[in-house]
Scaffold this active site. Structure first.
Site, mmCIF file in Angstrom:
data_model
loop_
_atom_site.group_PDB
_atom_site.id
_atom_site.type_symbol
_atom_site.label_atom_id
_atom_site.label_comp_id
_atom_site.label_asym_id
_atom_site.label_seq_id
_atom_site.Cartn_x
_atom_site.Cartn_y
_atom_site.Cartn_z
ATOM 1 N N GLY A 1 -13.229 50.154 46.121
ATOM 2 C CA GLY A 1 -12.798 48.952 46.822
ATOM 3 C C GLY A 1 -13.364 47.688 46.194
ATOM 4 O O GLY A 1 -12.674 46.665 46.071
ATOM 5 N N ASP A 2 -14.640 47.746 45.790
ATOM 6 C CA ASP A 2 -15.264 46.602 45.120
ATOM 7 C C ASP A 2 -14.542 46.297 43.811
ATOM 8 O O ASP A 2 -14.351 45.135 43.439
ATOM 9 C CB ASP A 2 -16.735 46.880 44.826
ATOM 10 C CG ASP A 2 -17.490 47.387 46.042
ATOM 11 O OD1 ASP A 2 -17.175 46.933 47.157
ATOM 12 O OD2 ASP A 2 -18.379 48.238 45.878
#
Length: 300
Positions: free
Chosen positions: A250-251
């Protein structure tokens, strides 16, 4: 300049076993460590895309020294506040027949320390981007993100918030440029099951009414949907490959989106590059390399 904030960075110690059995001595098959923290992950992926950033946050003790050295070795600029007591946390990730984690608490961050952080953000100026990522350690007040955003409120800074539930909702009044809840996080925010795209859109539009300018809903192996401030909806493609690692995916998507928009100002391309970065990390043992990112990008 892009600034990423990780209030409680870590060293993630990854141990791989055939199987983990409690109550006995387990022997590792392999082990490795990574510098961890959601904001740091964003800085790492930005560096792979040749985008400069500065990592902000707090470090302490010998582990803090290793975090700063590791970032320097990766060519990432950092401007951490060094705390006098404690050590930056070590998180133990056990990868066996089942995955388990033991996350450290980290050092105490006092009121004076946090005030130093606010002073650090004085260098954030009009046109810059700041990424607030992850949870808030329990030694810092729950309104920490709001206090930071209040401090820079009038500088026309592009704000990205990658947090969950109340922590995210409390930042919406500052009109963040981007938020990225996944489907499960949307369910938690709205207190109901969200199963189809129409319902996702209703929820995303509600978050936009509260202040969010762009909302990415990540759907794991089903890709991602961007509800953009230009009124359009964008969808990312999907690449099928064996998933090796979900930590930091996600990052990586956040970093890719920021980089794509910085480079082109195009929401569709930004989402595609974000999806490529997220997938590339999922298909890698650690965070994605530049080569893997562009390999995936060519296949989307």
């Amino acid at each position: 300049m892009i600034y990423t904030l990780t209030l409680n960075p870590s060293i993630d110690y990854v141990v791989r076993l055939d199987a983990f059995v409690s109550g006995i001595t387990n022997r590792a098959m392999s082990e490795e460590y990574f510098i961890g923290g959601k904001g740091i992950n964003v800085s790492y992926i930005l560096a792979q895309l040749n985008i400069k950033s500065t990592a902000l946050g707090f470090t302490a003790g010998f582990t803090g020294e290793e975090i700063e050295k590791g970032l320097s070795d990766m060519g990432i600029c950092s401007d951490f506040i060094r705390l006098k007591n404690g050590i930056s946390r070590i998180n133990i990730k056990i990868k066996a027949d089942m995955e388990s984690e033991i996350n450290g608490q980290g050092p105490h961050i006092g009121c004076d320390d946090f005030q130093q952080l606010l002073i650090k953000t004085d260098k954030v100026v009009k046109g810059d981007t700041i990424v607030l990522a992850g949870s808030i350690p329990n030694t810092v007040s729950e309104d920490a993100y709001e206090r930071i955003l209040k401090h820079i409120e009038w500088r026309d800074v592009r704000i990205v918030v990658d947090a969950t539930n109340k922590l995210l909702l409390n930042c919406l009044s500052f009109k963040p440029f981007l938020i990225k809840p996944n489907r499960q996080e949307l369910c938690e925010i709205f207190g109901r099951e969200i199963s189809d795209e129409r319902e996702m859109e209703r929820c995303a539009k509600e978050l936009m009414k509260q202040g969010a300018r762009n909302v990415i809903v990540s759907l794991g192996g089903e890709g991602a949907i961007l509800f953009a401030e230009d009124g359009k909806t964008y969808r990312s493609g999907v690449v099928k490959e064996k998933v090796l690692n979900t930590v930091g995916s996600g990052d990586s998507m956040v970093a890719g989106f920021i980089a794509g928009f910085e480079q082109t100002g195009d929401y569709g391309y930004a989402l595609t590059l974000g999806a490529a970065c997220g997938n590339a990390t999922a298909f890698s043992p650690g965070l994605a390399t530049r080569e893997k990112i562009y390999d995936i990008l060519d296949r989307l």
